[in-house]
Design a protein around this motif. Structure first.
Motif, PDB file in Angstrom:
ATOM      1  N   ARG A 197      -3.990 -10.248  -0.826  1.00  0.00           N
ATOM      2  CA  ARG A 197      -4.121 -10.073  -2.282  1.00  0.00           C
ATOM      3  C   ARG A 197      -2.737  -9.857  -2.925  1.00  0.00           C
ATOM      4  N   LYS A 198      -1.878  -9.082  -2.260  1.00  0.00           N
ATOM      5  CA  LYS A 198      -0.526  -8.855  -2.777  1.00  0.00           C
ATOM      6  C   LYS A 198       0.244 -10.173  -2.848  1.00  0.00           C
ATOM      7  N   LYS A 199       0.116 -10.990  -1.813  1.00  0.00           N
ATOM      8  CA  LYS A 199       0.817 -12.284  -1.803  1.00  0.00           C
ATOM      9  C   LYS A 199       0.333 -13.187  -2.937  1.00  0.00           C
ATOM     10  N   LEU A 241      -0.964 -12.271  -5.772  1.00  0.00           N
ATOM     11  CA  LEU A 241      -0.471 -11.721  -7.035  1.00  0.00           C
ATOM     12  C   LEU A 241       0.993 -12.074  -7.273  1.00  0.00           C
ATOM     13  N   ARG A 242       1.815 -12.005  -6.241  1.00  0.00           N
ATOM     14  CA  ARG A 242       3.237 -12.361  -6.390  1.00  0.00           C
ATOM     15  C   ARG A 242       3.358 -13.792  -6.879  1.00  0.00           C
ATOM     16  N   LYS A 243       2.515 -14.699  -6.348  1.00  0.00           N
ATOM     17  CA  LYS A 243       2.538 -16.112  -6.780  1.00  0.00           C
ATOM     18  C   LYS A 243       2.110 -16.246  -8.239  1.00  0.00           C
ATOM     19  N   LEU A 281       3.777  -3.261  -7.243  1.00  0.00           N
ATOM     20  CA  LEU A 281       3.910  -4.346  -6.269  1.00  0.00           C
ATOM     21  C   LEU A 281       5.350  -4.823  -6.314  1.00  0.00           C
ATOM     22  N   GLY A 282       5.994  -4.882  -5.165  1.00  0.00           N
ATOM     23  CA  GLY A 282       7.373  -5.355  -5.101  1.00  0.00           C
ATOM     24  C   GLY A 282       7.437  -6.789  -4.598  1.00  0.00           C
ATOM     25  N   ARG A 283       8.631  -7.195  -4.161  1.00  0.00           N
ATOM     26  CA  ARG A 283       8.795  -8.582  -3.720  1.00  0.00           C
ATOM     27  C   ARG A 283       8.285  -8.805  -2.300  1.00  0.00           C
ATOM     28  N   GLY A 284       7.862  -7.749  -1.644  1.00  0.00           N
ATOM     29  CA  GLY A 284       7.190  -7.936  -0.360  1.00  0.00           C
ATOM     30  C   GLY A 284       7.944  -7.449   0.855  1.00  0.00           C
ATOM     31  N   LYS A 285       9.042  -6.744   0.628  1.00  0.00           N
ATOM     32  CA  LYS A 285       9.797  -6.237   1.778  1.00  0.00           C
ATOM     33  C   LYS A 285       9.713  -4.713   1.906  1.00  0.00           C
ATOM     34  N   GLY A 286       9.069  -4.068   0.947  1.00  0.00           N
ATOM     35  CA  GLY A 286       8.863  -2.625   1.047  1.00  0.00           C
ATOM     36  C   GLY A 286      10.122  -1.773   0.912  1.00  0.00           C
ATOM     37  N   PHE A 287      11.195  -2.333   0.370  1.00  0.00           N
ATOM     38  CA  PHE A 287      12.456  -1.590   0.255  1.00  0.00           C
ATOM     39  C   PHE A 287      12.282  -0.272  -0.511  1.00  0.00           C
ATOM     40  N   TYR A 288      11.661  -0.361  -1.699  1.00  0.00           N
ATOM     41  CA  TYR A 288      11.535   0.851  -2.512  1.00  0.00           C
ATOM     42  C   TYR A 288      10.530   1.832  -1.905  1.00  0.00           C
ATOM     43  N   ASP A 289       9.489   1.331  -1.224  1.00  0.00           N
ATOM     44  CA  ASP A 289       8.547   2.255  -0.578  1.00  0.00           C
ATOM     45  C   ASP A 289       9.270   3.121   0.451  1.00  0.00           C
ATOM     46  N   ARG A 290      10.129   2.499   1.226  1.00  0.00           N
ATOM     47  CA  ARG A 290      10.865   3.278   2.233  1.00  0.00           C
ATOM     48  C   ARG A 290      11.886   4.197   1.579  1.00  0.00           C
ATOM     49  N   PHE A 291      12.582   3.665   0.577  1.00  0.00           N
ATOM     50  CA  PHE A 291      13.626   4.458  -0.073  1.00  0.00           C
ATOM     51  C   PHE A 291      13.053   5.680  -0.810  1.00  0.00           C
ATOM     52  N   LEU A 292      11.987   5.470  -1.581  1.00  0.00           N
ATOM     53  CA  LEU A 292      11.496   6.518  -2.487  1.00  0.00           C
ATOM     54  C   LEU A 292      10.896   7.722  -1.758  1.00  0.00           C
ATOM     55  N   LYS A 293      10.579   7.563  -0.469  1.00  0.00           N
ATOM     56  CA  LYS A 293      10.107   8.714   0.321  1.00  0.00           C
ATOM     57  C   LYS A 293      11.197   9.784   0.427  1.00  0.00           C
ATOM     58  N   GLN A 294      12.454   9.358   0.229  1.00  0.00           N
ATOM     59  CA  GLN A 294      13.581  10.280   0.429  1.00  0.00           C
ATOM     60  C   GLN A 294      14.019  11.005  -0.830  1.00  0.00           C
ATOM     61  N   SER A 320      -1.334   2.313   2.129  1.00  0.00           N
ATOM     62  CA  SER A 320      -1.052   3.747   2.332  1.00  0.00           C
ATOM     63  C   SER A 320       0.429   4.064   2.130  1.00  0.00           C
ATOM     64  N   PHE A 321       1.326   3.104   2.421  1.00  0.00           N
ATOM     65  CA  PHE A 321       2.769   3.387   2.338  1.00  0.00           C
ATOM     66  C   PHE A 321       3.353   3.101   0.953  1.00  0.00           C
ATOM     67  N   ASP A 322       2.551   2.594   0.018  1.00  0.00           N
ATOM     68  CA  ASP A 322       3.073   2.303  -1.324  1.00  0.00           C
ATOM     69  C   ASP A 322       3.337   3.601  -2.086  1.00  0.00           C
ATOM     70  N   VAL A 323       4.513   3.723  -2.660  1.00  0.00           N
ATOM     71  CA  VAL A 323       4.873   4.929  -3.416  1.00  0.00           C
ATOM     72  C   VAL A 323       4.604   4.677  -4.904  1.00  0.00           C
TER      73      VAL A 323
HETATM   74  P1  ADP Z   1       6.484  -4.360  -1.623  1.00  0.00           P
HETATM   75  O1  ADP Z   1       6.407  -2.866  -1.803  1.00  0.00           O
HETATM   76  O2  ADP Z   1       7.875  -4.891  -1.654  1.00  0.00           O
HETATM   77  O3  ADP Z   1       5.533  -5.068  -2.524  1.00  0.00           O
HETATM   78  P2  ADP Z   1       4.718  -4.165   0.591  1.00  0.00           P
HETATM   79  O4  ADP Z   1       4.130  -2.963  -0.072  1.00  0.00           O
HETATM   80  O5  ADP Z   1       3.831  -5.333   0.817  1.00  0.00           O
HETATM   81  O6  ADP Z   1       6.000  -4.692  -0.158  1.00  0.00           O
HETATM   82  O7  ADP Z   1       5.369  -3.677   1.965  1.00  0.00           O
HETATM   83  C1  ADP Z   1       6.025  -4.641   2.796  1.00  0.00           C
HETATM   84  C2  ADP Z   1       6.132  -4.119   4.213  1.00  0.00           C
HETATM   85  O8  ADP Z   1       7.029  -3.008   4.231  1.00  0.00           O
HETATM   86  C3  ADP Z   1       4.811  -3.568   4.740  1.00  0.00           C
HETATM   87  O9  ADP Z   1       4.126  -4.543   5.473  1.00  0.00           O
HETATM   88  C4  ADP Z   1       5.211  -2.405   5.594  1.00  0.00           C
HETATM   89  O10 ADP Z   1       5.163  -2.760   6.960  1.00  0.00           O
HETATM   90  C5  ADP Z   1       6.642  -2.101   5.230  1.00  0.00           C
HETATM   91  N1  ADP Z   1       6.735  -0.739   4.721  1.00  0.00           N
HETATM   92  C6  ADP Z   1       6.506  -0.316   3.471  1.00  0.00           C
HETATM   93  N2  ADP Z   1       6.682   1.008   3.359  1.00  0.00           N
HETATM   94  C7  ADP Z   1       7.024   1.453   4.553  1.00  0.00           C
HETATM   95  C8  ADP Z   1       7.346   2.713   5.063  1.00  0.00           C
HETATM   96  N3  ADP Z   1       7.315   3.809   4.286  1.00  0.00           N
HETATM   97  N4  ADP Z   1       7.679   2.811   6.373  1.00  0.00           N
HETATM   98  C9  ADP Z   1       7.694   1.709   7.136  1.00  0.00           C
HETATM   99  N5  ADP Z   1       7.404   0.478   6.709  1.00  0.00           N
HETATM  100  C10 ADP Z   1       7.060   0.335   5.432  1.00  0.00           C
END
Ligand code: ADP
Ligand code: MG
Length: 185
Positions: A9-11, A13-15, A137-150, A172-175
């Motif tokens: 669904r995310k993919k 939507l990006r399109k 929804l980001g571009r699909g690499k989860g950069f901000y999800d990982r960053f914003l946890k900090q 679950s990992f979306d911030v």
């Molecule tokens: P975006 O946020 O750019 O739209 P997604 O939410 O689809 O991208 O996340 C892309 C990938 O990033 C996920 O498949 C997931 O494996 C990885 N990811 C996101 N958040 C984390 C996290 N906190 N820790 C590890 N991997 C993460």
């Protein structure tokens, strides 16, 4: 929905958003960007902030260039740099010190010093789509999800009106964002 359904669904939507972007001219983008940043400047969280995370916009994003240059002498503006799978932070130290050293074409400050994410008190975040509840929804690499946890920064998403949709699918990992700014009525 399973994790796999959400990712499909995310993919999709990006399109869809990419298609909608084609109807939006650079002139539209400039007008909307200016309005969005004027809303942002009126937030008390921004007015109180000392360290502001921004992003140096690509042509298809809400434009930050004027905003950053306007505030650079008044607040500490930091920008993300891409290191492998992670975002790290550097201080914005002028236009002439921006370089493109990543594969995404994003310009980044070329200093040695990294800024600790803990010191950011206000974060401006781009994305592909958002909903009013703050889901992003980001571009699909989860950069901000990982960053914003900090960071405990106040998180402000900025998007054009066609990027605001009813429900962004969330994993679950979306911030989530604290507020989403756009010119959508
Ligand atoms: P975006 O946020 O750019 O739209 P997604 O939410 O689809 O991208 O996340 C892309 C990938 O990033 C996920 O498949 C997931 O494996 C990885 N990811 C996101 N958040 C984390 C996290 N906190 N820790 C590890 N991997 C993460
Ligand atoms: Mg995500």
């Amino acid at each position: 929905m399973t994790q796999n359904d959400i990712s499909i669904r995310k993919k999709e939507l990006r399109k869809q958003i990419k298609e909608k972007k084609k109807n939006f001219s650079p002139e539209d983008a400039a007008v909307h960007s200016e309005k969005i940043f004027s809303q942002l400047e009126s937030l008390t969280q921004f007015q109180r902030a000392e360290v502001v995370l921004a992003y140096w916009s690509l042509p298809d994003e809400v434009s930050t260039h004027n905003f950053i240059q306007k505030w650079a002498s008044k607040k500490r503006i930091v920008l993300p740099i891409v290191i492998g799978d992670t975002l790290e932070l550097r201080a914005f130290n002028g236009l002439k010190n921006l370089v493109t050293s990543n594969s995404f074409g994003i310009q980044e400050p070329k200093t040695e010093e990294l800024i600790n994410p803990h010191v950011v008190d206000f974060a401006i975040i781009p994305g592909v789509a958002f909903d009013k509840k703050g889901n992003r929804l980001g571009r699909g690499k989860g950069f901000y999800d990982r960053f914003l946890k900090q960071t405990t920064a106040y998180k402000v998403a900025v998007g054009f009106d066609f990027q605001i949709i009813d429900n962004v699918p969330v994993s679950s990992f979306d911030v989530p964002m604290d507020i989403v700014l756009s010119t959508k009525k």
